[in-house]
Design a protein around this motif. Structure first.
Motif, PDB file in Angstrom:
ATOM      1  N   PRO A  80       0.824  -1.214   0.000  1.00  0.00           N
ATOM      2  CA  PRO A  80       0.000   0.000   0.000  1.00  0.00           C
ATOM      3  C   PRO A  80       0.865   1.273   0.000  1.00  0.00           C
ATOM      4  O   PRO A  80       1.881   1.326   0.670  1.00  0.00           O
ATOM      5  N   ARG A  81       0.452   2.227  -0.751  1.00  0.00           N
ATOM      6  CA  ARG A  81       1.176   3.480  -0.917  1.00  0.00           C
ATOM      7  C   ARG A  81       1.492   4.151   0.432  1.00  0.00           C
ATOM      8  O   ARG A  81       2.577   4.712   0.615  1.00  0.00           O
ATOM      9  N   GLU A  82       0.551   4.057   1.396  1.00  0.00           N
ATOM     10  CA  GLU A  82       0.741   4.704   2.705  1.00  0.00           C
ATOM     11  C   GLU A  82       2.012   4.239   3.412  1.00  0.00           C
ATOM     12  O   GLU A  82       2.606   4.969   4.189  1.00  0.00           O
ATOM     13  N   ALA A  83       2.420   2.997   3.129  1.00  0.00           N
ATOM     14  CA  ALA A  83       3.596   2.446   3.796  1.00  0.00           C
ATOM     15  C   ALA A  83       4.863   3.242   3.483  1.00  0.00           C
ATOM     16  O   ALA A  83       5.865   3.121   4.164  1.00  0.00           O
ATOM     17  N   PHE A  84       4.790   4.056   2.432  1.00  0.00           N
ATOM     18  CA  PHE A  84       5.966   4.812   2.008  1.00  0.00           C
ATOM     19  C   PHE A  84       5.861   6.298   2.324  1.00  0.00           C
ATOM     20  O   PHE A  84       6.646   7.096   1.848  1.00  0.00           O
ATOM     21  N   ASP A  85       4.861   6.651   3.143  1.00  0.00           N
ATOM     22  CA  ASP A  85       4.614   8.065   3.456  1.00  0.00           C
ATOM     23  C   ASP A  85       5.847   8.784   3.991  1.00  0.00           C
ATOM     24  O   ASP A  85       6.049   9.952   3.733  1.00  0.00           O
ATOM     25  N   GLY A  86       6.663   8.063   4.742  1.00  0.00           N
ATOM     26  CA  GLY A  86       7.824   8.705   5.362  1.00  0.00           C
ATOM     27  C   GLY A  86       9.006   8.904   4.430  1.00  0.00           C
ATOM     28  O   GLY A  86      10.010   9.482   4.824  1.00  0.00           O
ATOM     29  N   ILE A  87       8.885   8.413   3.199  1.00  0.00           N
ATOM     30  CA  ILE A  87      10.038   8.482   2.299  1.00  0.00           C
ATOM     31  C   ILE A  87       9.878   9.624   1.302  1.00  0.00           C
ATOM     32  O   ILE A  87       8.908   9.688   0.556  1.00  0.00           O
ATOM     33  N   ASP A  88      10.834  10.524   1.328  1.00  0.00           N
ATOM     34  CA  ASP A  88      10.794  11.660   0.408  1.00  0.00           C
ATOM     35  C   ASP A  88      11.258  11.246  -0.982  1.00  0.00           C
ATOM     36  O   ASP A  88      12.183  10.471  -1.124  1.00  0.00           O
ATOM     37  N   GLY A  89      10.596  11.795  -1.973  1.00  0.00           N
ATOM     38  CA  GLY A  89      11.037  11.600  -3.348  1.00  0.00           C
ATOM     39  C   GLY A  89      11.042  10.174  -3.828  1.00  0.00           C
ATOM     40  O   GLY A  89      11.953   9.746  -4.543  1.00  0.00           O
ATOM     41  N   LEU A  90      10.021   9.411  -3.423  1.00  0.00           N
ATOM     42  CA  LEU A  90       9.908   8.025  -3.890  1.00  0.00           C
ATOM     43  C   LEU A  90       9.740   8.013  -5.409  1.00  0.00           C
ATOM     44  O   LEU A  90       8.840   8.637  -5.947  1.00  0.00           O
ATOM     45  N   THR A  91      10.650   7.327  -6.111  1.00  0.00           N
ATOM     46  CA  THR A  91      10.569   7.274  -7.558  1.00  0.00           C
ATOM     47  C   THR A  91      10.780   5.850  -8.049  1.00  0.00           C
ATOM     48  O   THR A  91      11.408   5.041  -7.372  1.00  0.00           O
ATOM     49  N   GLU A  92      10.285   5.570  -9.241  1.00  0.00           N
ATOM     50  CA  GLU A  92      10.503   4.257  -9.837  1.00  0.00           C
ATOM     51  C   GLU A  92      11.991   4.101 -10.143  1.00  0.00           C
ATOM     52  O   GLU A  92      12.641   5.035 -10.604  1.00  0.00           O
ATOM     53  N   GLY A  93      12.520   2.915  -9.863  1.00  0.00           N
ATOM     54  CA  GLY A  93      13.932   2.673 -10.108  1.00  0.00           C
ATOM     55  C   GLY A  93      14.797   2.884  -8.873  1.00  0.00           C
ATOM     56  O   GLY A  93      15.976   2.550  -8.850  1.00  0.00           O
ATOM     57  N   MET A  94      14.182   3.451  -7.814  1.00  0.00           N
ATOM     58  CA  MET A  94      14.889   3.701  -6.563  1.00  0.00           C
ATOM     59  C   MET A  94      15.107   2.385  -5.815  1.00  0.00           C
ATOM     60  O   MET A  94      14.284   1.481  -5.885  1.00  0.00           O
ATOM     61  N   ARG A  95      16.239   2.280  -5.117  1.00  0.00           N
ATOM     62  CA  ARG A  95      16.478   1.106  -4.281  1.00  0.00           C
ATOM     63  C   ARG A  95      16.307   1.452  -2.814  1.00  0.00           C
ATOM     64  O   ARG A  95      16.766   2.476  -2.355  1.00  0.00           O
TER      65      ARG A  95
END
Ligand code: ZN
Length: 162
Positions: A80-95
């Motif tokens: 779920p998208r909410e799980a990443f709320d704390g991460i700034d600048g989440l982008t495809e290809g990011m590790r």
């Protein structure tokens, strides 16, 4: 001495993808030390190293089954998208570093949709043919404790939690 089961081997190494791009090498991370015979290295490389002596070099191209394994579709999960709320600048290809039962793994952000993020936990070289170049720097007999644990104890002690 030659490399055989229960010897500790030190290698100079260079790991490349099929295009020849370097992924890892001892030039950056220092020599690679492992306990031979326990699947610590890629299966195809461990087989090539068997019987080798100090100073010998190996240059080998390994199919996925002999390297990081096939690419597995079921290693992709939707979170779920909410799980990443704390991460700034989440982008495809990011590790990202993800914690699971057996430690921390790097996972790839494969796809971002409105409500879910697709995470890919395959090794980045899964499904790929890799090229490996190694040179044997040192070989020693493993201690009884190392054999019992199935891994190398550098600096004379067990730095792992068991
Ligand atoms: Zn140990």
């Amino acid at each position: 001495m030659n490399i055989t089961k229960n010897t500790v081997v030190e290698l100079d190494y260079k790991l490349m993808d099929s295009q020849g791009a370097v992924w890892e090498s001892s030039a950056e991370g220092g020599p690679w030390v492992y306990l031979h015979g326990y699947g610590d290295v890629m299966p195809g490389l461990e087989k090539e190293l068997e019987g080798k002596a100090i100073g010998q070099k190996i240059k080998v191209e390994l199919a996925p089954e002999q390297a990081y394994g096939p690419y597995e579709d079921d290693m992709k999960t939707e979170v779920p998208r909410e799980a990443f709320d704390g991460i700034d600048g989440l982008t495809e290809g990011m590790r990202l570093a993800a914690e699971s039962g057996d430690g921390v793994h790097a996972v790839l952000v494969k796809e971002i949709r409105d409500d879910v993020v697709v995470i890919d936990a395959n090794h980045p070289l899964a499904g790929q043919t890799v090229k490996v170049e190694v040179k044997v720097l040192a070989i020693r007999v493993a201690t009884d404790e190392e054999v019992a644990h199935g891994h190398v104890h550098q600096h004379g002690s067990c730095g792992h939690s068991h």
